[in-house]
Motif scaffolding. Sequence first.
Motif, short mmCIF file in Angstrom:
data_model
loop_
_atom_site.label_atom_id
_atom_site.label_comp_id
_atom_site.label_asym_id
_atom_site.label_seq_id
_atom_site.Cartn_x
_atom_site.Cartn_y
_atom_site.Cartn_z
N TYR A 169 -3.59 71.12 9.38
CA TYR A 169 -4.68 70.91 10.33
C TYR A 169 -4.75 69.45 10.76
O TYR A 169 -4.84 68.54 9.94
CB TYR A 169 -6.02 71.33 9.71
N ASP A 170 -4.70 69.25 12.07
CA ASP A 170 -4.82 67.92 12.66
C ASP A 170 -6.06 67.92 13.55
O ASP A 170 -6.07 68.55 14.61
CB ASP A 170 -3.58 67.59 13.49
N PRO A 171 -7.13 67.25 13.14
CA PRO A 171 -8.36 67.29 13.93
C PRO A 171 -8.22 66.66 15.31
O PRO A 171 -9.03 66.92 16.20
CB PRO A 171 -9.37 66.52 13.08
N ARG A 172 -7.17 65.86 15.51
CA ARG A 172 -6.99 65.20 16.80
C ARG A 172 -6.10 65.98 17.77
O ARG A 172 -5.93 65.57 18.91
CB ARG A 172 -6.40 63.80 16.59
N ALA A 173 -5.56 67.09 17.31
CA ALA A 173 -4.67 67.87 18.18
C ALA A 173 -5.45 68.40 19.38
O ALA A 173 -6.60 68.83 19.25
CB ALA A 173 -4.06 69.03 17.40
N THR A 174 -4.83 68.35 20.54
CA THR A 174 -5.50 68.81 21.78
C THR A 174 -5.16 70.25 22.11
O THR A 174 -5.79 70.85 22.97
CB THR A 174 -5.12 67.91 22.96
N GLU B 184 -12.92 74.09 11.61
CA GLU B 184 -13.59 72.99 12.31
C GLU B 184 -13.56 73.23 13.82
O GLU B 184 -14.40 72.71 14.55
CB GLU B 184 -12.91 71.66 11.96
N GLU B 185 -12.62 74.06 14.27
CA GLU B 185 -12.56 74.42 15.69
C GLU B 185 -13.82 75.12 16.17
O GLU B 185 -14.11 75.16 17.36
CB GLU B 185 -11.35 75.33 15.95
N ARG C 20 -3.73 74.18 20.23
CA ARG C 20 -3.52 74.93 19.00
C ARG C 20 -2.45 75.98 19.23
O ARG C 20 -2.31 76.52 20.32
CB ARG C 20 -4.83 75.62 18.58
#
Length: 198
Positions: free
Chosen positions: A58-63, A105-106, A65
Amino acid sequence: MDEQTNEGGKPLVVGIGGTIGARSSTERALCIALDAAAQQGFATRLFGGADMARLPLYDPRATTRTPDEQAFVEAVRGASAVIIASPGYHGSISGVVKNALDLLEETAKDARPYLADMPVGLIATAYGWQATGSTIAALRSIVHALRGWPTPFAAAINTQVTRFDDDGGASDPAVVEQLRLVGRQVARFAPLAAAMPG
């Protein structure tokens, strides 16, 4: 609250758990619990070890998915209840289960964020008793942080003494009944959660 319905309008219970590789005892335990929920009139969707293995870290900064990430998040968004099963690794939950839960978190800005107001059944498996207790405790803490309601009963399974088979059973009938109780409890409490004001 938006709830997903399948199979003729049935509410959905999503199962999350397992290990990467061959179908594990954790995933087999989860399937027993999901089957019990299905017997109460719920549709079920399993995200097992193979599914979680396809989720990137999981990368919270990914724009964007991946399709697998999107499918997982959308299933949980539409669920009436969730069952989480994790092996006990070094006294806590496995990395793949935690990674899947981090992806929720999404949903942070949804009308119903995370697991808010949902009943969540918990299962821990470990080779010995010590890790089962700490893994259940970790799962309860995570579910509380995600605003969910852990059901009163959680199944702690010592795989040193209990073996699961390919036919959906286990060597100890009491363990099978404990897992079925997890499934029945999420099914029992899901209508109460749906009735709560938004």
